[in-house]
Enzyme design. Structure first.
Site, PDB file in Angstrom:
ATOM      1  CE1 TYR A 139      19.364   6.672  -7.688  1.00 54.77           C
ATOM      2  CE2 TYR A 139      21.590   6.079  -8.382  1.00 54.77           C
ATOM      3  CZ  TYR A 139      20.360   5.728  -7.843  1.00 54.77           C
ATOM      4  OH  TYR A 139      20.143   4.417  -7.453  1.00 54.77           O
ATOM      5  CB  SER A 157      23.528   2.913  -5.496  1.00 53.03           C
ATOM      6  OG  SER A 157      23.893   2.698  -6.841  1.00 53.03           O
TER       7      SER A 157
HETATM    8  N1  LIG Z   1      17.722  -0.891 -10.245  1.00 53.09           N
HETATM    9  C1  LIG Z   1      18.997  -0.684 -10.064  1.00 53.09           C
HETATM   10  O1  LIG Z   1      19.819  -1.016 -10.946  1.00 53.09           O
HETATM   11  C2  LIG Z   1      19.510  -0.061  -8.786  1.00 53.09           C
HETATM   12  C3  LIG Z   1      20.888   0.033  -8.620  1.00 53.09           C
HETATM   13  C4  LIG Z   1      21.399   0.601  -7.460  1.00 53.09           C
HETATM   14  C5  LIG Z   1      20.536   1.057  -6.474  1.00 53.09           C
HETATM   15  N2  LIG Z   1      19.195   0.955  -6.653  1.00 53.09           N
HETATM   16  C6  LIG Z   1      18.343   1.468  -5.564  1.00 53.09           C
HETATM   17  O2  LIG Z   1      17.404   0.487  -5.185  1.00 53.09           O
HETATM   18  C7  LIG Z   1      16.184   1.120  -4.786  1.00 53.09           C
HETATM   19  C8  LIG Z   1      15.027   0.557  -5.597  1.00 53.09           C
HETATM   20  O3  LIG Z   1      15.301   0.762  -6.976  1.00 53.09           O
HETATM   21  P1  LIG Z   1      14.387   0.135  -8.109  1.00 53.09           P
HETATM   22  O4  LIG Z   1      15.238  -0.061  -9.281  1.00 53.09           O
HETATM   23  O5  LIG Z   1      13.593  -0.987  -7.557  1.00 53.09           O
HETATM   24  O6  LIG Z   1      13.427   1.392  -8.405  1.00 53.09           O
HETATM   25  P2  LIG Z   1      11.938   1.501  -8.986  1.00 53.09           P
HETATM   26  O7  LIG Z   1      11.889   2.794  -9.692  1.00 53.09           O
HETATM   27  O8  LIG Z   1      11.555   0.249  -9.709  1.00 53.09           O
HETATM   28  O9  LIG Z   1      11.067   1.581  -7.650  1.00 53.09           O
HETATM   29  C9  LIG Z   1      11.134   2.706  -6.810  1.00 53.09           C
HETATM   30  C10 LIG Z   1       9.791   2.837  -6.082  1.00 53.09           C
HETATM   31  O10 LIG Z   1       9.873   3.968  -5.222  1.00 53.09           O
HETATM   32  C11 LIG Z   1       8.630   4.655  -5.297  1.00 53.09           C
HETATM   33  N3  LIG Z   1       8.806   6.050  -4.896  1.00 53.09           N
HETATM   34  C12 LIG Z   1       9.463   7.041  -5.573  1.00 53.09           C
HETATM   35  N4  LIG Z   1       9.372   8.199  -4.916  1.00 53.09           N
HETATM   36  C13 LIG Z   1       8.648   7.942  -3.783  1.00 53.09           C
HETATM   37  C14 LIG Z   1       8.222   8.741  -2.693  1.00 53.09           C
HETATM   38  N5  LIG Z   1       8.493  10.060  -2.637  1.00 53.09           N
HETATM   39  N6  LIG Z   1       7.514   8.149  -1.697  1.00 53.09           N
HETATM   40  C15 LIG Z   1       7.210   6.840  -1.746  1.00 53.09           C
HETATM   41  N7  LIG Z   1       7.578   6.031  -2.770  1.00 53.09           N
HETATM   42  C16 LIG Z   1       8.282   6.583  -3.772  1.00 53.09           C
HETATM   43  C17 LIG Z   1       8.217   4.513  -6.737  1.00 53.09           C
HETATM   44  O11 LIG Z   1       6.817   4.754  -6.911  1.00 53.09           O
HETATM   45  C18 LIG Z   1       8.612   3.077  -7.038  1.00 53.09           C
HETATM   46  O12 LIG Z   1       7.549   2.171  -6.747  1.00 53.09           O
HETATM   47  C19 LIG Z   1      16.402   2.612  -4.951  1.00 53.09           C
HETATM   48  O13 LIG Z   1      16.826   3.166  -3.732  1.00 53.09           O
HETATM   49  C20 LIG Z   1      17.520   2.676  -5.973  1.00 53.09           C
HETATM   50  O14 LIG Z   1      18.256   3.869  -5.886  1.00 53.09           O
HETATM   51  C21 LIG Z   1      18.664   0.416  -7.778  1.00 53.09           C
END
Ligand SMILES: NC(=O)c1ccc[n+]([C@@H]2O[C@H](COP(=O)([O-])OP(=O)(O)OC[C@H]3O[C@@H](n4cnc5c(N)ncnc54)[C@H](O)[C@@H]3O)[C@@H](O)[C@H]2O)c1
Length: 254
Positions: free
Chosen positions: A154, A141
């Site tokens: 986080y 991230s």
């Molecule tokens: N959305 C953003 O702005 C953003 C920014 C920077 C980084 N990220 C990173 O990108 C990745 C995806 O983010 P997103 O926004 O799509 O998140 P999201 O919350 O939409 O999706 C995350 C998924 O992970 C699953 N999950 C959570 N805990 C779990 C576990 N213990 N075992 C298996 N599955 C599990 C959830 O059920 C969900 O389907 C993450 O690593 C997040 O930190 C996202």
């Protein structure tokens, strides 16, 4: 197609960036193993991918439990004969100041966001080695590099993922396994709703606020992150390992 005959495992594939990556990988000819704790979102996506003639299977797995990850990788190998690509993406957004965060919050966020990534790499690497190489892409991230208010747990895990990526790249290079991380800025996914609730704001206002932090003055779409993951997974990135790729609209360039 970029991923013909490749076998890919994507964690957190039922939502957001993982979901879009699973769709893109299937479009690009990969056999896609989708893992998530959320079976409903996963099964919906499977139906969609299969309707579009893609190849995918869903596995309900909690990546923070090592034996579940071990069984997951064994099931994928049993299904398709090996593993070429791992996208470690499943994460939880645990926020707060250091005084607000409890011991169980710390245990949970490290179990999923750090140990979960390491468990996936551990079992994936064994299989990739047998095939003469592979690619691991960890979702880090902008929070791997910068601080944000009351985001201590986080952001600490996202910093750890950056270093986990470098360490894995070091140890797995001799097996021709490349390890990189993608570092998204603000992306419009369901995770933003959690962030909005945490701030007591409407999602629309949060998206506007996050957009203003980027040079491009907008939030990103999950497909824009999925495209970067696809690049790092593909042979086009054959000399790239141990590096973060920012997909943040210039958030961290200022
Ligand atoms: N959305 C953003 O702005 C953003 C920014 C920077 C980084 N990220 C990173 O990108 C990745 C995806 O983010 P997103 O926004 O799509 O998140 P999201 O919350 O939409 O999706 C995350 C998924 O992970 C699953 N999950 C959570 N805990 C779990 C576990 N213990 N075992 C298996 N599955 C599990 C959830 O059920 C969900 O389907 C993450 O690593 C997040 O930190 C996202």
């Amino acid at each position: 197609m970029e991923l013909t005959n490749k076998i890919a495992l994507i964690t957190g594939a039922s939502s957001g960036i993982g979901r879009e990556t699973a769709k893109l990988f299937a479009e690009q000819g990969a056999k896609v193993a989708m893992a998530d704790v959320d079976a409903v979102g996963g099964q919906t996506l499977i139906a969609q991918i299969k309707a579009d003639s893609g190849i995918a299977e869903f596995y309900q797995v909690d990546v923070s439990i090592e034996t579940e990850v071990q069984d997951l990788v064994a099931a994928v190998v049993n299904q398709w004969g090996g593993l070429d690509i791992l996208v470690a993406n499943a994460a939880v957004l645990v926020t707060g100041t250091v005084e607000e965060v409890t011991e169980s919050d710390w245990d949970r966020v490290f179990a999923v966001n750090v140990k979960g990534y390491a468990f996936c790499a551990k079992y994936a690497a064994v299989q990739m080695r047998k095939r003469g190489g592979g690619a691991i892409i960890n979702l880090a991230s902008v929070s791997s590099f910068i601080a944000q208010p009351a985001f201590v747990p986080y952001n600490t895990t996202k910093g750890a993922i950056l270093q986990l990526t470098r360490c894995l790249a070091y140890d797995l290079a001799s097996d021709n396994i490349r390890v990189n991380c993608v570092c998204p800025g603000p992306i419009d996914t369901p995770a933003v709703e959690y962030f909005a609730d945490f701030q007591g704001l409407a999602k629309k206002d949060v998206l506007e606020q996050l957009a203003s932090l980027t040079l491009l003055k907008r939030t990103g779409e999950p497909r824009e992150v999925a495209n970067a993951i696809l690049f790092l997974a593909s042979d086009k990135a054959s000399f790239i390992t141990g590096t973060p790729l920012m997909v943040d609209g210039g958030y961290t360039a200022q």
